[in-house]
Write an enzyme that holds these catalytic residues in place. Structure first.
Site, mmCIF file in Angstrom:
data_model
loop_
_atom_site.group_PDB
_atom_site.id
_atom_site.type_symbol
_atom_site.label_atom_id
_atom_site.label_comp_id
_atom_site.label_asym_id
_atom_site.label_seq_id
_atom_site.Cartn_x
_atom_site.Cartn_y
_atom_site.Cartn_z
ATOM 1 N N HIS A 1 -1.857 1.986 7.222
ATOM 2 C CA HIS A 1 -2.221 1.770 5.822
ATOM 3 C C HIS A 1 -2.080 3.090 5.070
ATOM 4 O O HIS A 1 -2.419 4.154 5.596
ATOM 5 C CB HIS A 1 -3.668 1.261 5.735
ATOM 6 C CG HIS A 1 -4.153 1.017 4.343
ATOM 7 N ND1 HIS A 1 -3.576 0.084 3.501
ATOM 8 C CD2 HIS A 1 -5.173 1.602 3.626
ATOM 9 C CE1 HIS A 1 -4.218 0.089 2.338
ATOM 10 N NE2 HIS A 1 -5.175 0.997 2.390
ATOM 11 N N CYS B 1 0.816 -1.220 0.000
ATOM 12 C CA CYS B 1 0.000 0.000 0.000
ATOM 13 C C CYS B 1 0.848 1.267 0.000
ATOM 14 O O CYS B 1 0.480 2.274 -0.609
ATOM 15 C CB CYS B 1 -0.970 0.009 1.183
ATOM 16 S SG CYS B 1 -0.166 0.062 2.809
#
Length: 333
Positions: free
Chosen positions: A272, A25
């Site tokens: 994230h 990510c």
């Protein structure tokens, strides 16, 4: 349904999603931001990597090919595993959580190191190069030591209470008094003495990358600061830091417009990355969360200021207005 329609997965108005492959990510959000940097895409398109062959370790070669795949109008996520594996073979490992600013600087380093066209590689570096001069003045003998260098991102300290981008820049450029254990060695005095430290900006780049330093080591533990840091969609750098430039140069600093925001959600050790991208053709904001892409608004971008949630802006990418490029060339000269 047309790929340029309202599909929210894989492709949305020219922005292709990227699958999360082995904790990718961080790289995914950077790829979206780098792809939105049309100046970089165009320079890589000009590169003829004839000598690189099928070198799977060559990061700029795999980046160039990934950009070509991201430009395709096929309605599915862009293939980018070769790029991820090229980073892995250069010790930016898969299956590891990374810091976005560190990976960004690593990619720029690999471009300089691995491109065989050094003139073109230098053009890419100059897209981001912030030329600075540090001045250290001894408070005992008044002698001054200066050193010129450069940085590719603007690393801004974040206060633990409410702050703004303009405030962070001002703090970064504020004169500092160095005493006691922070005293520096003075060649004239031959000893460590109290001194004043100041940073001056010699030139600013076409693409200004700002790193909001939200991670801090406290008592041996890294934690994230979710405090509120506001930032404008457009700002005049000369108005933020007039005294940080050489004489008569501040007016040439330039007006910058935001076009990409790398966002970190979660905690320091478990988080994230996603990205907000401003599309140059549609003039709209889009939100890229790995393979998921959807239209967004400036109000949604502003929700990454922080202060009440862990969904916070971590890197900001600004583009200088093109009409001022000529003025900045004079400043650099």
């Amino acid at each position: 349904m047309s790929a340029w329609g309202i599909s929210r997965y894989g492709f949305f108005f020219g922005i292709r999603g990227l699958s999360n492959y082995n904790l990718s990510c961080c790289v995914n959000s950077l790829l979206q931001s780098l792809f939105a940097t049309s100046e970089l895409v165009e320079l890589l398109q000009r590169w003829d990597p004839a000598g690189s062959g099928e070198d799977r370790r060559n990061v700029p070669l795999q980046l160039k090919r990934t950009f070509a795949d991201m430009k395709s109008d096929r309605p599915q996520t862009a293939p980018h595993r070769n790029f991820l594996h090229s980073l892995d073979q250069n010790r930016v490992r898969l299956n590891v959580q990374h810091d976005a600013d560190e990976v960004f600087l690593s990619i720029l380093h690999f471009i300089q190191q691995q491109m065989d066209d050094k003139a073109l590689a230098l053009e890419i570096q100059n897209l981001y190069k912030i030329a600075v001069e540090t001045c250290l003045q001894c408070l005992k003998c008044s002698s001054v030591q200066t050193r010129s260098s450069y940085t590719l991102t603007l690393p801004l300290h974040v206060k633990e209470d409410e702050d703004s981008l303009e405030g962070c820049i001002s703090s970064f450029l504020t004169e500092q008094l160095l005493t006691d254990v922070d005293s520096c060695f003075c060649e004239q005095c031959g000893a460590k003495t109290p001194s004043k430290w100041r940073l001056k900006l010699l030139s600013l780049p076409p693409i200004l990358c700002v790193h909001l330093k939200r991670f801090r080591s406290i008592s041996g533990e890294t934690r994230k600061l979710d405090c509120k840091v506001t930032f404008p969609e457009r700002f005049d750098f000369s108005e933020v830091a007039q005294d940080a430039f050489p004489p008569d140069a501040a007016k040439k600093a330039g007006v910058y417009t935001l076009y990409a925001v790398v966002v970190h959600s979660g905690f320091a050790m478990f988080g994230h990355y996603t990205a907000f991208i401003h599309h140059r053709e549609t003039q709209r904001w889009y939100y890229a969360n790995d393979s998921h892409v959807e239209e967004a608004s400036w109000e949604e971008v502003q929700q990454t200021y922080g202060g009440y949630r862990r969904h916070t802006a971590y890197m900001l990418m600004y583009r200088r207005d093109s009409k001022q490029e000529g003025q900045q060339s004079e400043l650099s000269g």
